[in-house]
Write a protein that holds these residues in place. Structure first.
Motif, PDB file in Angstrom:
ATOM      1  N   THR A 101      53.021  27.233  37.801  1.00 14.53           N
ATOM      2  CA  THR A 101      51.832  27.834  37.190  1.00 14.53           C
ATOM      3  C   THR A 101      52.140  29.225  36.655  1.00 14.53           C
ATOM      4  O   THR A 101      51.700  29.598  35.561  1.00 14.53           O
ATOM      5  CB  THR A 101      50.687  27.913  38.222  1.00 14.53           C
ATOM      6  OG1 THR A 101      50.413  26.606  38.725  1.00 14.53           O
ATOM      7  CG2 THR A 101      49.423  28.473  37.582  1.00 14.53           C
ATOM      8  N   ILE A 102      52.899  30.012  37.408  1.00 14.10           N
ATOM      9  CA  ILE A 102      53.257  31.365  36.977  1.00 14.10           C
ATOM     10  C   ILE A 102      54.026  31.323  35.657  1.00 14.10           C
ATOM     11  O   ILE A 102      53.754  32.109  34.723  1.00 14.10           O
ATOM     12  CB  ILE A 102      54.096  32.063  38.062  1.00 14.10           C
ATOM     13  CG1 ILE A 102      53.211  32.408  39.267  1.00 14.10           C
ATOM     14  CG2 ILE A 102      54.759  33.331  37.521  1.00 14.10           C
ATOM     15  CD1 ILE A 102      53.986  32.877  40.482  1.00 14.10           C
ATOM     16  N   GLU A 103      54.999  30.434  35.545  1.00 12.13           N
ATOM     17  CA  GLU A 103      55.790  30.335  34.310  1.00 12.13           C
ATOM     18  C   GLU A 103      54.933  29.902  33.137  1.00 12.13           C
ATOM     19  O   GLU A 103      55.122  30.374  31.998  1.00 12.13           O
ATOM     20  CB  GLU A 103      56.953  29.374  34.536  1.00 12.13           C
ATOM     21  CG  GLU A 103      58.021  29.940  35.479  1.00 12.13           C
ATOM     22  CD  GLU A 103      58.999  28.890  35.973  1.00 12.13           C
ATOM     23  OE1 GLU A 103      58.804  27.700  35.661  1.00 12.13           O
ATOM     24  OE2 GLU A 103      59.952  29.262  36.687  1.00 12.13           O
ATOM     25  N   ALA A 104      53.963  29.019  33.385  1.00 15.46           N
ATOM     26  CA  ALA A 104      53.057  28.599  32.320  1.00 15.46           C
ATOM     27  C   ALA A 104      52.177  29.762  31.865  1.00 15.46           C
ATOM     28  O   ALA A 104      51.924  29.941  30.662  1.00 15.46           O
ATOM     29  CB  ALA A 104      52.187  27.434  32.798  1.00 15.46           C
TER      30      ALA A 104
ATOM     31  N   THR B  35      50.826  33.765  27.693  1.00 15.35           N
ATOM     32  CA  THR B  35      50.419  35.119  27.335  1.00 15.35           C
ATOM     33  C   THR B  35      51.501  35.867  26.564  1.00 15.35           C
ATOM     34  O   THR B  35      51.297  37.003  26.147  1.00 15.35           O
ATOM     35  CB  THR B  35      50.074  35.927  28.602  1.00 15.35           C
ATOM     36  OG1 THR B  35      51.222  35.960  29.453  1.00 15.35           O
ATOM     37  CG2 THR B  35      48.914  35.297  29.349  1.00 15.35           C
ATOM     38  N   LYS B  36      52.669  35.231  26.394  1.00 16.23           N
ATOM     39  CA  LYS B  36      53.795  35.840  25.673  1.00 16.23           C
ATOM     40  C   LYS B  36      54.252  37.152  26.315  1.00 16.23           C
ATOM     41  O   LYS B  36      54.806  38.020  25.669  1.00 16.23           O
ATOM     42  CB  LYS B  36      53.429  36.092  24.199  1.00 16.23           C
ATOM     43  CG  LYS B  36      52.905  34.873  23.455  1.00 16.23           C
ATOM     44  CD  LYS B  36      53.919  33.739  23.454  1.00 16.23           C
ATOM     45  CE  LYS B  36      53.370  32.524  22.683  1.00 16.23           C
ATOM     46  NZ  LYS B  36      54.296  31.383  22.724  1.00 16.23           N
ATOM     47  N   ALA B  37      53.979  37.278  27.571  1.00 19.31           N
ATOM     48  CA  ALA B  37      54.411  38.471  28.297  1.00 19.31           C
ATOM     49  C   ALA B  37      54.478  38.119  29.781  1.00 19.31           C
ATOM     50  O   ALA B  37      53.840  37.175  30.228  1.00 19.31           O
ATOM     51  CB  ALA B  37      53.439  39.623  28.078  1.00 19.31           C
TER      52      ALA B  37
ATOM     53  N   ASN C 147      43.597  37.747  29.954  1.00 18.17           N
ATOM     54  CA  ASN C 147      44.393  36.864  29.107  1.00 18.17           C
ATOM     55  C   ASN C 147      45.175  35.817  29.896  1.00 18.17           C
ATOM     56  O   ASN C 147      46.064  35.161  29.362  1.00 18.17           O
ATOM     57  CB  ASN C 147      45.348  37.672  28.210  1.00 18.17           C
ATOM     58  CG  ASN C 147      46.366  38.462  29.012  1.00 18.17           C
ATOM     59  OD1 ASN C 147      46.286  38.540  30.227  1.00 18.17           O
ATOM     60  ND2 ASN C 147      47.319  39.052  28.311  1.00 18.17           N
ATOM     61  N   ILE C 148      44.862  35.653  31.163  1.00 26.50           N
ATOM     62  CA  ILE C 148      45.403  34.544  31.946  1.00 26.50           C
ATOM     63  C   ILE C 148      44.417  33.389  31.851  1.00 26.50           C
ATOM     64  O   ILE C 148      43.222  33.574  32.091  1.00 26.50           O
ATOM     65  CB  ILE C 148      45.584  34.952  33.425  1.00 26.50           C
ATOM     66  CG1 ILE C 148      46.627  36.068  33.547  1.00 26.50           C
ATOM     67  CG2 ILE C 148      45.996  33.755  34.278  1.00 26.50           C
ATOM     68  CD1 ILE C 148      46.796  36.600  34.962  1.00 26.50           C
TER      69      ILE C 148
END
Length: 201
Positions: free
Chosen positions: A65-68, A73-75, A179-180
């Motif tokens: 989930t974190i990587e997604a 968010t491109k960051a 933005n998450i």
């Protein structure tokens, strides 16, 4: 004080524990302390005995989930969980104001995979929550409930709390939308709060 506490911990048959809701320390018979903990853990409606350590699964699922989130968010919004971790640890503070030395169970999550993630999420969400709705420490929380003089049981409905946080973050005109993605935030909050494997003794 620390030296005295360390010395007392070496005494066979004696356990040093903090008294509940105070800064005092108490000496309790180790056998009695373990029995009181075992009595708490015997409640199968609250605790389930695990047959394997779930930390690797938790780390893998959280990282997915974190990587997604980071890709969407491109960051880098959240740090990937990369270290080795241990189970949480259950201990009990003695309710010295009650007969029989009952314990208030506390589960330390400091060594677990989601601890640092939880701290990061807390930092992200804090600006969205009005000051009057949160406390900055467990000591402040205890002070507030002590001053309230209310009877009853204190409980935190986890799913409802996640809903309240999500509504405040994503459906509130007074603050910018995070933005998450909402489903990802809900997943991560659930992993930090609904999975609390621990060991004791």
């Amino acid at each position: 004080m620390k030296a005295a506490t360390k010395e007392l911990k070496q005494v066979a048959g004696v356990t040093v524990r903090r008294a509940d809701k105070t800064a005092a320390f108490l000496l309790i018979d180790t056998e009695e302390y373990h029995k009181n903990l075992d009595d708490i853990l015997a409640d199968s409606s609250k605790f389930v005995r695990l047959t394997r350590n779930p930390n690797d699964d938790t780390k893998r699922e959280a990282n997915r989930t974190i990587e997604a989130v980071n890709a969407a968010t491109k960051a880098i919004q959240l740090p990937v969980i990369s270290e080795d971790f241990w189970l949480g640890y259950l201990y009990g503070n003695v309710k010295s104001h009650k007969q029989g030395n009952p314990l208030r169970p506390i589960i330390s999550q400091c060594p677990t995979p989601t601890y640092q993630l939880a701290k990061r999420l807390n930092a992200i969400l804090t600006p969205y929550i009005p000051n009057r709705y949160y406390v900055t420490s467990s000591a402040e929380f205890l002070e507030k409930i002590t001053d309230s003089m209310c009877d009853g049981v204190i409980a935190v409905p986890v799913d409802e709390t996640i809903d309240l946080n999500a509504n405040r973050v994503y459906r509130n005109d007074s603050t910018p939308t995070l933005n998450i993605p909402e489903p990802a935030l809900r997943t991560l909050l659930a992993k930090c709060t609904k999975r609390a494997p621990f060991t004791t003794h």
